[in-house]
Structures are given as C-alpha cells and as structure tokens.
Design a protein around this motif. Structure first.
Motif, mmCIF file in Angstrom:
data_model
loop_
_atom_site.group_PDB
_atom_site.id
_atom_site.type_symbol
_atom_site.label_atom_id
_atom_site.label_comp_id
_atom_site.label_asym_id
_atom_site.label_seq_id
_atom_site.Cartn_x
_atom_site.Cartn_y
_atom_site.Cartn_z
ATOM 1 N N ARG A 161 68.837 68.727 21.879
ATOM 2 C CA ARG A 161 68.648 69.859 20.958
ATOM 3 C C ARG A 161 68.928 69.435 19.517
ATOM 4 O O ARG A 161 68.162 69.740 18.609
ATOM 5 C CB ARG A 161 69.566 71.019 21.343
ATOM 6 N N ARG A 162 70.026 68.730 19.326
ATOM 7 C CA ARG A 162 70.411 68.293 17.985
ATOM 8 C C ARG A 162 69.354 67.397 17.350
ATOM 9 O O ARG A 162 69.038 67.520 16.176
ATOM 10 C CB ARG A 162 71.747 67.544 18.071
ATOM 11 N N ASP A 163 68.791 66.504 18.162
ATOM 12 C CA ASP A 163 67.817 65.538 17.644
ATOM 13 C C ASP A 163 66.382 66.049 17.687
ATOM 14 O O ASP A 163 65.464 65.347 17.254
ATOM 15 C CB ASP A 163 67.912 64.226 18.420
ATOM 16 N N GLU A 181 72.618 68.692 24.774
ATOM 17 C CA GLU A 181 73.001 69.003 23.389
ATOM 18 C C GLU A 181 72.479 67.940 22.425
ATOM 19 O O GLU A 181 72.014 68.261 21.331
ATOM 20 C CB GLU A 181 74.527 69.127 23.272
#
Length: 85
Positions: free
Chosen positions: A47-49, A44
């Motif tokens: 994905r976020r970064d 996660e």
C-alpha cells in the motif's frame, strides 16, 4: 585430543560474498529492513509503495531466494555472512 587448525577462509572470497549481499538494490534492502527490522507487513509495504500486494510478495520471495543462495555458497566455502541493514 589434539586440535587441528583449519585453514582460514579466503578473504577475497569472503569479500565477494559480502558484495553479493550489499549489491541488493536499495528497494530490496528497504523491503527487508521494513518487513523484518520494522515489523511492517507486506500488505502495508505494498500500500505504501503503491504496488499490488502480489508483486511485493513475489519480490520478497525472490530476494530471500537470492540471499539463501548466497548463504549456501558461503557455507559451502566455509564462510560466515552477516546481513546489515
């Protein structure tokens, strides 16, 4: 039994060890804070970064290796370290 006082650790050395931990780049501190403090999994975070998961996992491994080395040095020098987010 007689207690023997051990010498206090060198405060300059303690400060140096704390600075090693504090000198982690903000992105590394954030990765640790999110993963361990907020229970966000590494996939996660990747994905976020907008980074490949393998890159985030590699960074995580490198950060932990640096921290372990700092803790080993502190332990060898008779110091106790505390990690603050």
């Amino acid at each position: 039994a007689e207690e023997v006082d051990e010498p206090a650790p060198d405060s300059g050395l303690a400060a140096q060890r704390l600075l090693e931990l504090a000198s982690l780049p903000e992105a590394d501190r954030r990765l640790l804070r999110d993963h361990y403090g907020e229970d966000v999994d590494l996939a996660e975070i990747a994905r976020r970064d907008g980074q490949p998961e393998g890159t985030v996992r590699w960074r995580h491994k490198q950060i932990l290796e640096r921290l372990r080395a700092a803790w080993r040095r502190a332990e060898r020098d008779g110091l106790c370290l505390v990690l603050f987010w």
